[in-house]
Design an enzyme around this catalytic site. Sequence first.
Site, short mmCIF file in Angstrom:
data_model
loop_
_atom_site.label_atom_id
_atom_site.label_comp_id
_atom_site.label_asym_id
_atom_site.label_seq_id
_atom_site.Cartn_x
_atom_site.Cartn_y
_atom_site.Cartn_z
N SER A 156 0.83 -1.21 0.00
CA SER A 156 0.00 0.00 0.00
C SER A 156 0.87 1.26 0.00
O SER A 156 1.64 1.47 -0.94
CB SER A 156 -0.96 -0.05 1.19
OG SER A 156 -2.00 0.88 1.06
N GLU A 187 -10.11 -4.44 -5.37
CA GLU A 187 -9.61 -3.19 -4.78
C GLU A 187 -9.97 -1.95 -5.60
O GLU A 187 -9.82 -1.94 -6.82
CB GLU A 187 -8.09 -3.23 -4.66
CG GLU A 187 -7.54 -4.36 -3.82
CD GLU A 187 -6.06 -4.17 -3.55
OE1 GLU A 187 -5.68 -3.05 -3.18
OE2 GLU A 187 -5.31 -5.13 -3.73
N HIS A 224 -7.66 -5.50 -0.47
CA HIS A 224 -6.44 -4.72 -0.31
C HIS A 224 -5.47 -5.40 0.67
O HIS A 224 -5.84 -5.72 1.79
CB HIS A 224 -6.82 -3.32 0.20
CG HIS A 224 -5.71 -2.33 0.20
ND1 HIS A 224 -5.09 -1.89 -0.96
CD2 HIS A 224 -5.10 -1.66 1.21
CE1 HIS A 224 -4.17 -1.01 -0.67
NE2 HIS A 224 -4.15 -0.86 0.65
#
Length: 308
Positions: free
Chosen positions: A148, A243, A273
């Site tokens: 991320s 996502e 995610h």
Amino acid sequence: MNGAANDSEVDRAIERLRAIYRNWTRDTSVAQMRSDWDAAFAGCSVPVSGRHVSAGGVDGEWIVPADAPHDKAILYFHGGGFRIGSVASHRDLIARIAEASGCRVLAINYRLAPEHRFPAALDDALNAYRYLGDQGLRPSGIAFAGDSAGGNLVLGAMLAARDRGEPLPAAGALMSPWTDLTAAGASYESRAKADPIHQRAMILALARNYLGKDGNPCNPLASPLYADLTGLPPLLVQVGDRETVRDDATGLAARAKAAGADVELQVWDGMIHVFQMFPEIPQAQEAVAGLANFLRNHLHIGREKAPQ
């Protein structure tokens, strides 16, 4: 990646996430959010050793599996939207990567926003990379990995090092990388109903928190999707098909390939995610095994540490 998702395990992972978020209100402090996140993902399921270190002035931890070579290292950047997350919240994921790859990992607690806005986290990432060099490691013996916002830092640190004429690491592994702080990808609309947590308004709020009100979300070191991606080392990009940030990964992979990089993109059906954080999901185990294999190959680590 093909293969039917284990819906019950994914649903349980989603509920774990929602249980955290539903306790937060507009009055919840950032410190409380960080504490809640760390507590929710605390623990470590694999046998590794941990040692605190100051990596060029950056708080960090060595996470080391048995018999790891001393001349290789993975530098790991955790996710959390540049607002939450730490080595503590990601220790289990990092340890599973360390064990599966047979390589020690230096994970850092880079500075978080809003107390420390861009480019503080990037500066910390670069300082940790230079620290590894100061410890005698060659760039060819170092790989970057992150999830991320940490995937953003993998790319940002590579680009910043390249632009300063510094040698680049051997490879980079990215899980659900957040590469576009403008949140312009079509998946923010097409995946809005499928993604249980990450909606565009939330992503834009995290971007403002990181950049400040006058920050430029198109700055290529903040949004690597908009960078000149020439000269990057081999990259592995993993992302879940559910996502909203899916296009951050697929767009990055396409642009990096167009710039001549060696890129492998894996889009995992039915996955959320950073699904790799949930070892109870079978696809998470597969993804970590594949990521570890990629890192071993590029760090030239023997196959005797292949995951079970």
